[in-house]
Write a protein that holds these residues in place. Structure first.
Motif, PDB file in Angstrom:
ATOM      1  N   LYS A 106      -0.603  15.219  -3.215  1.00 30.12           N
ATOM      2  CA  LYS A 106      -2.065  15.155  -3.220  1.00 30.12           C
ATOM      3  C   LYS A 106      -2.688  16.490  -3.610  1.00 30.12           C
ATOM      4  O   LYS A 106      -3.878  16.557  -3.904  1.00 30.12           O
ATOM      5  N   ASP A 128       4.118   6.863 -10.047  1.00 27.61           N
ATOM      6  CA  ASP A 128       4.175   5.576  -9.363  1.00 27.61           C
ATOM      7  C   ASP A 128       5.619   5.114  -9.228  1.00 27.61           C
ATOM      8  O   ASP A 128       6.412   5.234 -10.180  1.00 27.61           O
ATOM      9  N   GLN A 143      -2.503  -2.472  -9.315  1.00 26.46           N
ATOM     10  CA  GLN A 143      -2.420  -3.891  -8.949  1.00 26.46           C
ATOM     11  C   GLN A 143      -1.272  -4.600  -9.647  1.00 26.46           C
ATOM     12  O   GLN A 143      -0.642  -5.495  -9.077  1.00 26.46           O
ATOM     13  N   TYR A 160       1.153   5.613   0.926  1.00 34.01           N
ATOM     14  CA  TYR A 160       0.651   6.802   1.592  1.00 34.01           C
ATOM     15  C   TYR A 160       0.685   7.949   0.585  1.00 34.01           C
ATOM     16  O   TYR A 160       1.726   8.250  -0.001  1.00 34.01           O
ATOM     17  N   ASN A 161      -0.468   8.597   0.371  1.00 35.28           N
ATOM     18  CA  ASN A 161      -0.617   9.677  -0.621  1.00 35.28           C
ATOM     19  C   ASN A 161      -0.502   9.166  -2.054  1.00 35.28           C
ATOM     20  O   ASN A 161      -0.153   9.931  -2.959  1.00 35.28           O
ATOM     21  N   HIS A 162      -0.759   7.882  -2.268  1.00 31.70           N
ATOM     22  CA  HIS A 162      -0.644   7.340  -3.625  1.00 31.70           C
ATOM     23  C   HIS A 162      -1.368   5.992  -3.684  1.00 31.70           C
ATOM     24  O   HIS A 162      -1.285   5.194  -2.748  1.00 31.70           O
ATOM     25  N   LYS A 163      -2.051   5.743  -4.793  1.00 31.60           N
ATOM     26  CA  LYS A 163      -2.692   4.442  -5.022  1.00 31.60           C
ATOM     27  C   LYS A 163      -1.826   3.644  -5.974  1.00 31.60           C
ATOM     28  O   LYS A 163      -1.571   4.057  -7.109  1.00 31.60           O
ATOM     29  N   LYS A 214      -3.933   9.335 -13.380  1.00 30.12           N
ATOM     30  CA  LYS A 214      -4.004   8.181 -12.485  1.00 30.12           C
ATOM     31  C   LYS A 214      -2.661   7.453 -12.466  1.00 30.12           C
ATOM     32  O   LYS A 214      -2.070   7.180 -13.513  1.00 30.12           O
ATOM     33  N   HIS A 215      -2.170   7.179 -11.269  1.00 29.96           N
ATOM     34  CA  HIS A 215      -0.903   6.461 -11.040  1.00 29.96           C
ATOM     35  C   HIS A 215       0.326   7.250 -11.504  1.00 29.96           C
ATOM     36  O   HIS A 215       1.425   6.684 -11.590  1.00 29.96           O
ATOM     37  N   THR A 266       0.843  -1.197   0.000  1.00 31.77           N
ATOM     38  CA  THR A 266       0.000   0.000   0.000  1.00 31.77           C
ATOM     39  C   THR A 266       0.874   1.242   0.000  1.00 31.77           C
ATOM     40  O   THR A 266       2.076   1.174   0.291  1.00 31.77           O
ATOM     41  N   GLN A 282       1.735  -3.973  -7.666  1.00 31.76           N
ATOM     42  CA  GLN A 282       1.634  -4.661  -6.382  1.00 31.76           C
ATOM     43  C   GLN A 282       2.089  -6.110  -6.516  1.00 31.76           C
ATOM     44  O   GLN A 282       2.824  -6.627  -5.663  1.00 31.76           O
TER      45      GLN A 282
END
Length: 485
Positions: free
Chosen positions: A159, A169, A120, A114-117, A165-166, A112, A123
């Motif tokens: 943020k 990353d 998958q 913090y401040n980021h998604k 999106k992403h 996971t 991951q």
């Protein structure tokens, strides 16, 4: 010493370290903060912190009691890159920690940010990069025996920017790896003591999270005796009593504690205490002014926990008249005392404003008298942001009292500071004589002290608040709007 990774809730950042230290002191162990690369280990604004503790049970105690902790993990490795993290995770002294789970332990592994998604796809890549650990047990996503986790920490300001999106990353500041040890059982108390769900509260009631933090600063526990001299609607009493302490409360205005009494004539504070199942720990409630208090012996209380009124919603008062009575009025009062009417209503003593800087000085003197040695005074002090100096806190201190924590809750132009003061002396002091400060310096023949000469940022806070903290306006007398009730 074993290391543990703490995941904090992102609120009240400055309160984190004082809370950790208070709970550690309460349970008789020490907390050592491990410095991250770059010297950011004790940065209270970061969501993760690595601690050294003597025993795993100490980590579980912190998770059970600290309001600002979300979870604690057995710490394995960290790095600015995964290569650095894997290298650290494979050191012999770290490998021996997780190898004991390899053979037949059910586990869950998640990543996971913090401040980021994190997508998958990545991951899965991260999880597969730990294949060298060779876990042979079954994967169980619902009830695993152990949970392994990677935390990626991204910059706070990300943020605020609009981005795809992403975007960005894997451009994290730091990544941490560890095994879940304990989720917080204290943090849910914020919902339990939610003011909106309380049977009795007012517009000056302290929010639940902050009152719980204050209770931890008092080191409340079974067998301790606590006192709130500005009880109001009792916000500080309920969490203190929940942690096992006995509480006595007083206020100059008993109506705040009583509220609109129910069918049984029960005070509002006691009705709310029943809601939390702590009514037997509220010893009593009394109405008096602390400058005219009934305490005839000192050294009774383990802590004082309070939120003194500072004039935004309710102004502080003390017994006394704003103006001296004329000779004619004094004569009428004398005649009335000598010949009271049988149908006369009860006498309500007059009150006058109690300036904040004078109030807190008197509160510290009062605390020195009624606290036991090593007892704590925990209270909020509002200050003007642009005017605040560290010396402001020292102006309220007296011999035998020292500040051990000073944490800011920032509201912009002003903030309120949670001050924790400890009584460092075992000497017995006489009851304090609360001097009047209405006259100008030297009018009473007393030379001004250094405290009198320095003007702290919290002096005349009410006037500064309603004037918008403008220095120009503060110089000129103006009519103030009425204080909200």
């Amino acid at each position: 010493m074993p290391k543990y990774l703490v995941h904090f809730a992102q609120v009240h950042n400055e309160f984190r370290i004082p809370e950790l230290q208070s709970i550690a002191e309460l349970h008789g162990f020490q907390v050592q903060i491990v410095e991250n690369p770059g010297g950011h280990g004790s940065d209270p604004n970061r969501p993760f912190m690595v601690l050294q503790l003597d025993d795993e049970k100490h980590a579980k105690i912190l998770a059970q009691r600290c309001i600002l902790i979300k979870a604690i993990y057995e710490f394995y490795a960290q790095g600015t890159t995964y290569a650095e993290l894997h290298q650290q995770n494979q050191l012999p002294e770290i490998r021996v920690e997780w190898q004991k789970y390899v053979e037949d332990t059910t586990f869950k592994f998640f990543v996971t940010g913090y401040n980021h998604k994190i997508p998958q796809r990545r991951q899965r890549e991260v999880i597969e990069s730990f294949s060298y650990m060779g876990f042979l047990g079954k994967i169980d996503m619902k009830n695993p025996e152990i949970s392994l986790i990677c935390f990626e920490e991204y910059d706070e300001d990300r943020k605020l920017a609009t981005r795809a999106k992403h975007e960005g990353d894997s451009q994290f500041k730091q990544v941490y790896f560890g095994k879940l040890l304990a989720e917080s059982s204290a943090r849910p108390l914020v919902g339990v003591f939610d003011v909106k769900k309380r049977k009795y509260f007012g517009n000056t009631s302290m929010e639940a999270e902050v009152s719980l933090l204050m209770a931890n600063q008092t080191m409340a526990s079974p067998g301790k005796l606590m006192y709130d001299p500005f009880m109001g609607t009792g916000s500080m009493a309920y969490p203190v009593a929940h942690f096992g302490a006995l509480v006595f409360g007083s206020d100059i205005d008993g109506r705040q504690m009583r509220g609109k009494q129910g069918v049984e004539g029960e005070p509002g504070v006691m009705r709310a205490a029943k809601q939390y199942g702590v009514q037997n720990r509220i010893l009593d409630l009394a109405t008096f002014d602390i400058t005219h208090n009934p305490w005839r012996t000192g050294g009774m209380f383990d802590a004082i926990i309070t939120d003194p009124p500072y004039g935004v919603r309710a102004g502080a008062k003390r017994l006394g008249r704003k103006r001296e009575l004329s000779e004619r009025q004094k004569e009428l009062c004398r005649l009335h005392r000598e010949n009271p009417r049988p149908d006369d209503t009860p006498y309500i003593p007059p009150t006058k404003p109690y300036e904040l800087s004078h109030l807190v000085e008197d509160l510290v003197l009062f605390a020195r008298y009624v606290l036991r040695p090593n007892g704590r005074l925990v209270f909020f002090l509002p200050t003007v942001t642009d005017e605040y100096e560290e010396v402001d806190i020292n102006t309220m201190l007296c011999e035998g009292m020292e500040v051990i924590a000073n944490s800011l809750q920032d509201f912009g132009a002003w903030g309120r500071r949670l001050i924790t003061i400890r009584k460092t002396t075992a000497e017995e002091y006489p009851p304090p004589a609360f001097r009047e400060r209405d006259q100008q310096p030297n009018e009473d023949g007393v030379e001004p002290t250094e405290q009198d000469k320095h003007v702290p940022a919290h002096k005349d806070f009410r006037e500064k608040y309603f004037q918008g903290f403008s220095k120009d306006k503060a110089m000129a007398p103006t009519s103030l709007p009425p204080v909200p009730k």
